[in-house]
Structures are given as C-alpha cells and as structure tokens.
Motif scaffolding. Structure first.
Motif, mmCIF file in Angstrom:
data_model
loop_
_atom_site.group_PDB
_atom_site.id
_atom_site.type_symbol
_atom_site.label_atom_id
_atom_site.label_comp_id
_atom_site.label_asym_id
_atom_site.label_seq_id
_atom_site.Cartn_x
_atom_site.Cartn_y
_atom_site.Cartn_z
ATOM 1 N N GLU A 43 0.623 -1.096 0.092
ATOM 2 C CA GLU A 43 -0.076 -0.234 -0.254
ATOM 3 C C GLU A 43 0.710 1.055 0.125
ATOM 4 O O GLU A 43 0.408 2.448 -0.067
ATOM 5 N N ALA A 44 2.129 1.556 0.879
ATOM 6 C CA ALA A 44 3.158 2.372 0.673
ATOM 7 C C ALA A 44 2.803 2.781 -0.178
ATOM 8 O O ALA A 44 3.763 3.462 -0.970
ATOM 9 N N ALA A 45 3.737 1.667 -1.169
ATOM 10 C CA ALA A 45 4.578 1.662 -2.508
ATOM 11 C C ALA A 45 3.070 2.549 -3.331
ATOM 12 O O ALA A 45 3.460 2.891 -4.231
ATOM 13 N N ARG A 46 2.482 1.632 -3.485
ATOM 14 C CA ARG A 46 1.177 2.414 -4.055
ATOM 15 C C ARG A 46 0.975 3.784 -4.293
ATOM 16 O O ARG A 46 1.061 4.618 -4.915
ATOM 17 N N LEU A 47 0.787 4.278 -2.330
ATOM 18 C CA LEU A 47 0.917 6.003 -2.510
ATOM 19 C C LEU A 47 2.487 6.667 -2.541
ATOM 20 O O LEU A 47 2.141 8.090 -3.332
ATOM 21 N N ARG A 48 3.603 5.988 -3.463
ATOM 22 C CA ARG A 48 4.954 7.051 -3.598
ATOM 23 C C ARG A 48 4.291 6.527 -5.065
ATOM 24 O O ARG A 48 4.826 7.394 -5.094
ATOM 25 N N GLU A 49 4.131 5.900 -5.593
ATOM 26 C CA GLU A 49 4.419 5.437 -6.615
ATOM 27 C C GLU A 49 3.147 6.822 -8.110
ATOM 28 O O GLU A 49 3.222 7.660 -8.745
ATOM 29 N N ALA A 50 2.144 6.872 -6.836
ATOM 30 C CA ALA A 50 1.181 8.294 -7.228
ATOM 31 C C ALA A 50 1.699 9.574 -6.995
ATOM 32 O O ALA A 50 0.587 10.952 -7.314
ATOM 33 N N PRO A 53 2.410 10.886 -1.215
ATOM 34 C CA PRO A 53 3.331 11.830 -0.085
ATOM 35 C C PRO A 53 4.079 12.724 -0.357
ATOM 36 O O PRO A 53 3.963 14.011 0.994
ATOM 37 N N ALA A 54 4.292 13.169 -1.357
ATOM 38 C CA ALA A 54 5.002 14.481 -2.368
ATOM 39 C C ALA A 54 4.078 15.773 -2.128
ATOM 40 O O ALA A 54 4.467 17.121 -1.546
ATOM 41 N N LEU A 55 2.895 15.045 -3.184
ATOM 42 C CA LEU A 55 1.400 16.153 -2.695
ATOM 43 C C LEU A 55 1.190 16.677 -0.975
ATOM 44 O O LEU A 55 1.077 17.664 -0.845
ATOM 45 N N LEU A 56 0.473 15.885 -0.030
ATOM 46 C CA LEU A 56 0.671 16.134 1.138
ATOM 47 C C LEU A 56 1.624 16.865 2.217
ATOM 48 O O LEU A 56 2.287 16.497 2.828
ATOM 49 N N PRO A 111 13.825 23.920 3.189
ATOM 50 C CA PRO A 111 14.665 22.518 2.923
ATOM 51 C C PRO A 111 13.974 20.745 3.162
ATOM 52 O O PRO A 111 14.024 19.808 2.468
ATOM 53 N N PHE A 112 13.424 21.119 4.472
ATOM 54 C CA PHE A 112 12.728 20.093 5.061
ATOM 55 C C PHE A 112 11.150 19.443 4.084
ATOM 56 O O PHE A 112 11.703 18.292 3.776
ATOM 57 N N GLU A 113 10.425 20.394 3.783
ATOM 58 C CA GLU A 113 9.693 20.386 2.565
ATOM 59 C C GLU A 113 10.015 19.471 1.202
ATOM 60 O O GLU A 113 9.311 18.816 0.677
ATOM 61 N N ARG A 114 11.211 20.229 1.077
ATOM 62 C CA ARG A 114 11.472 20.491 -0.586
ATOM 63 C C ARG A 114 12.077 18.593 -0.548
ATOM 64 O O ARG A 114 11.777 17.732 -1.376
ATOM 65 N N ARG A 115 12.322 17.843 0.773
ATOM 66 C CA ARG A 115 13.475 16.977 0.418
ATOM 67 C C ARG A 115 12.670 15.759 0.812
ATOM 68 O O ARG A 115 11.792 14.629 -0.042
ATOM 69 N N ARG A 120 10.520 11.648 -2.003
ATOM 70 C CA ARG A 120 8.779 10.947 -2.560
ATOM 71 C C ARG A 120 9.441 10.025 -0.847
ATOM 72 O O ARG A 120 8.128 8.885 -0.639
ATOM 73 N N TRP A 121 9.677 11.045 0.514
ATOM 74 C CA TRP A 121 9.585 10.166 1.655
ATOM 75 C C TRP A 121 8.189 10.156 2.093
ATOM 76 O O TRP A 121 6.750 10.764 1.788
ATOM 77 N N LEU A 122 8.393 8.984 2.914
ATOM 78 C CA LEU A 122 6.544 8.859 3.252
ATOM 79 C C LEU A 122 7.268 8.415 4.797
ATOM 80 O O LEU A 122 7.662 8.133 5.739
ATOM 81 N N LEU A 123 6.065 10.042 5.632
ATOM 82 C CA LEU A 123 6.643 10.198 7.013
ATOM 83 C C LEU A 123 5.570 9.653 8.424
ATOM 84 O O LEU A 123 4.228 9.386 7.774
ATOM 85 N N ALA A 124 6.184 8.621 9.144
ATOM 86 C CA ALA A 124 5.623 8.124 10.611
ATOM 87 C C ALA A 124 6.514 8.909 11.481
ATOM 88 O O ALA A 124 7.350 9.788 11.556
#
Length: 396
Positions: A43-50, A53-56, A111-115, A120-124
């Motif tokens: 599921e996480a891979a589906r989100l990254r591919e779409a 995470p970068a959008l949000l 800097p943080f948001e650009r990374r 395409r980081w998924l944060l937790a």
C-alpha cells in the motif's frame, strides 16, 4: 509523473483524479487486505508511485512551483482515501501533519519540505508526548558538534514499519525542551516492532520503535518546543489540533465509505427483485435518510473546522491565543459529532447489509474513536460557549 529530483507542481497534475484512482484501487481488495493484516508495504508503494506523499506537503507561501497541496485539499485527499481504506487514510493523515512540523515550530521549512517532495518520503512518528506516556518516551542527550543521541522507546499509531523518515519528539536531558528530530529508520540503532493484531485499522503500520544511541546531527533538529507550556506559541499549539482534525477526517471518510457501499448493496438487492415488486421499503428509506443526514451533519461541522484551521495555518506566527481557542473549539465540536456519527452509521450499516464484509468499517470506526471522549469535547465546547473559557494551549 514527477522524477525523484524534479517534483511536479501541484497545479500541473489532476490530483482529484489521481486520488480517485488510488481510492478505487484500494477499494477493490480492501476487505481481503484487512483480513490479512500485516505491515502495509504494498500500500505504501502504491502511495509513493502515485505521488501522494509529495502532494501532502505544505504549499509554498508564495504559491510558486511548490509540489504541496493546501490544507483543505490535503484533508479532502485523506478523507476520500479513508472511505476506501481507513488504515491507509490514517497512514497519510499522520504523514501530512508531520510534513507541517517545521512550520508549526516557526523554523525554516523549505529544506525539509523540499526533501519530502523530491525523495518522496513517507513520514511517520509523532511530536507530542501521549498523556499515557507522561515521563516516558524518548530522550535526547547532547553530544558533540551540536548533535544528540536519541534513547528510549515509544509506540506510534501509524507508519513506523514502512516510513522513509521518522519525525519524533525527544526531551533534551539538559534543557527539558522537546526537540523535534528527523531520523532515518534504517539506522542500526533504530528497532521497529510491528503492533500485534488490532481490532481495527489493521494496516496502518503501527508499532513501537526503540532508539539505542541513535545520532542526530544539528541539521536533523527541525525545531524545539519550550519546556514551559506558557511559552508555547499558538502556531506551535496547532500541531495536536491538526492531527486531531485529520483523524476526524479519517473517521468521517470511513463512515461515508460504509454508507456508500451499503447503498450499492441495497440498490443491487432492489434491482434483483421480480418486475412489479414494490422496491420502495419505507423503513429502508427512513434508515438511509437518517444515516445520510448524520453523515451530512458531521461533514458540515468538519468542513467548518477545516476552514478555521486552514486560516490558522495561513496566519502562522501571527496567530494569537484567541484565534487558537476558536480553532480548538471547532475541532472539538467536529470530533464529538463525527465520533458519534461514525460509530452510529457503521453499526446501522451492519444491520442493513447483514454484516457481510462490512464489519471492517465498524471495527475501524471503533478504533479511531476509542480515545476520543465526546463528553469531554462537548464540555470544552460548552465551557467556551457559556463562560467564554479559552481552551488552554496543550503541553506538547
């Protein structure tokens, strides 16, 4: 689709369509995946591919070429995905709020948001210390070159088994301030333990993380929250409100998803009846009227809180105590109304559909609302309305 180094501006992509496609994809096998449980790697891979995470991530203040979405758009995305799969909605809800961490702290955010967008980081993780863990959690021992060593254990509700980066709050052993630190979970000193079987929200990637002398450089510290709760800025105190509202969006999405799927089942059952049979059961119509009204009511209250919080985020450091209090009251009202509506709707849906495949909605709603005391939230709203009492800024 954006490359790893060139994020696509949000306005250049039809994000509502992308969100809808991901939601439709998740809905196809949501029940099967819920029964299987386990960390949501696929599921996480589906989100990254779409690219979600970068959008949000937060949009640039000047709106120039930033890949992030406005707060209202982010809430709409989380809510729609939650209607298809509440667990994945919660996973993204936590990511979205954590992506705002630097802005909550009034620290340099670019800097943080650009990374986040480029890689395409998924944060937790989580910033505030849960009340149940008062005096426990994570500590940060000052080290050389302005860095720290992180120690301790803490449980998190989402994402710890699949995250690319962790954003955590750790008490500085020297000052007592809460440091908000960015951590790579691949470090050998980080140990993630998935949570056991849960009643609901089984695919959020929840678990416990242990930190054994994990180094954090000065550049990894996003900011700090002062030990003195009276010194916490109103914009910083928006962080827990933002998370509470995002999780309310998830609960509302779960209720709306349950109601929509139940409607499809009822329509199919009516269509299968012989020609000439009365298909307008007055009791069924009454039931759906009641449930639809409950969903509409909750949505209206949630939208009002969403708009208020969006304005608060826009104000940034200019937000004052009265402005924060107004937002807090609306978020409390949204929680109280949505908590009751979500449990009521998902319970009634079980009755209308004989429960076949619909129990996950009820279980998810129960888990999402288990720690939300409607009575407590209503007392807060009532105290403000009757006595003009301002909700105090939370101690993170």
């Amino acid at each position: 689709m954006a490359t790893a180094t060139t994020p696509t501006p949000a306005e250049a992509v039809d994000w509502p369509r992308v969100t809808r496609e991901v939601a439709d994809d998740l809905a196809v096998d949501a029940s099967v995946r819920d029964r299987a449980g386990g960390p949501p790697f696929d599921e996480a891979a589906r989100l990254r591919e779409a690219g979600l995470p970068a959008l949000l991530t937060p949009p640039a203040p000047d709106g120039t070429g930033d890949p992030g979405a406005a707060w209202r758009s982010a809430c709409a995305t989380v809510r729609e995905l939650s209607a298809a799969d509440g667990s994945i909605g919660e996973l993204l809800a936590h990511h979205c709020v954590l992506a705002w961490s630097a802005r909550f702290l009034g620290a340099p955010a670019e800097p943080f948001e650009r990374r986040i967008a480029e890689d395409r980081w998924l944060l937790a993780g989580g910033i505030e210390l849960p009340e149940a863990e008062a005096g426990a959690g994570l500590t940060a021992e000052p080290g050389g070159n302005g860095g720290y060593l992180l120690r301790g254990r803490r449980g998190f509700d989402a994402g710890v088994t699949v995250a690319d980066r962790l954003v955590v709050g750790a008490r500085c052993t020297r000052t007592g301030d809460l440091l908000v630190v960015l951590v790579d979970p691949a470090h050998p000193g980080v140990c993630a333990e998935p949570a056991g079987d849960r009643v609901g929200q089984r695919l959020t990637g929840s678990g416990t993380i242990g930190f054994d002398d994990v180094p954090a450089g000065a550049d990894d510290v996003l900011g700090a929250v002062p030990r003195d709760e009276h010194a916490i800025a109103p914009c910083t105190a928006l962080a827990p409100l933002a998370l509470r509202l995002m999780l309310t969006q998830v609960a509302l999405g779960v209720a709306e998803g349950a109601l929509a799927e139940a409607r499809d089942v009822s329509r199919a059952a009516q269509a299968a009846r012989p020609s000439g049979t009365d298909t307008e059961d007055p009791y069924l119509l009454l039931a759906y009227g009641e449930l639809a009204t409950a969903a509409h009511t909750a949505a209206a209250v949630v939208e009002r809180a969403t708009d208020a919080l969006a304005r608060g985020l826009g104000a940034g450091a200019g937000l004052d105590v009265d402005g924060h209090a107004g937002i807090a009251v609306l978020v409390a009202a949204a929680e109280a109304v949505t908590s009751r509506s979500a449990v009521h709707i998902t319970t009634r849906v079980l009755e209308l559909t004989d429960g076949a495949g619909f129990d996950r909605f009820w279980r998810n709603a129960r888990v999402l609302t288990a720690h939300t005391s409607s009575a407590r939230r209503l007392r807060e709203v009532g105290d403000h309305y009757l006595n003009g009492t301002l909700p105090r800024l939370p101690r993170l």
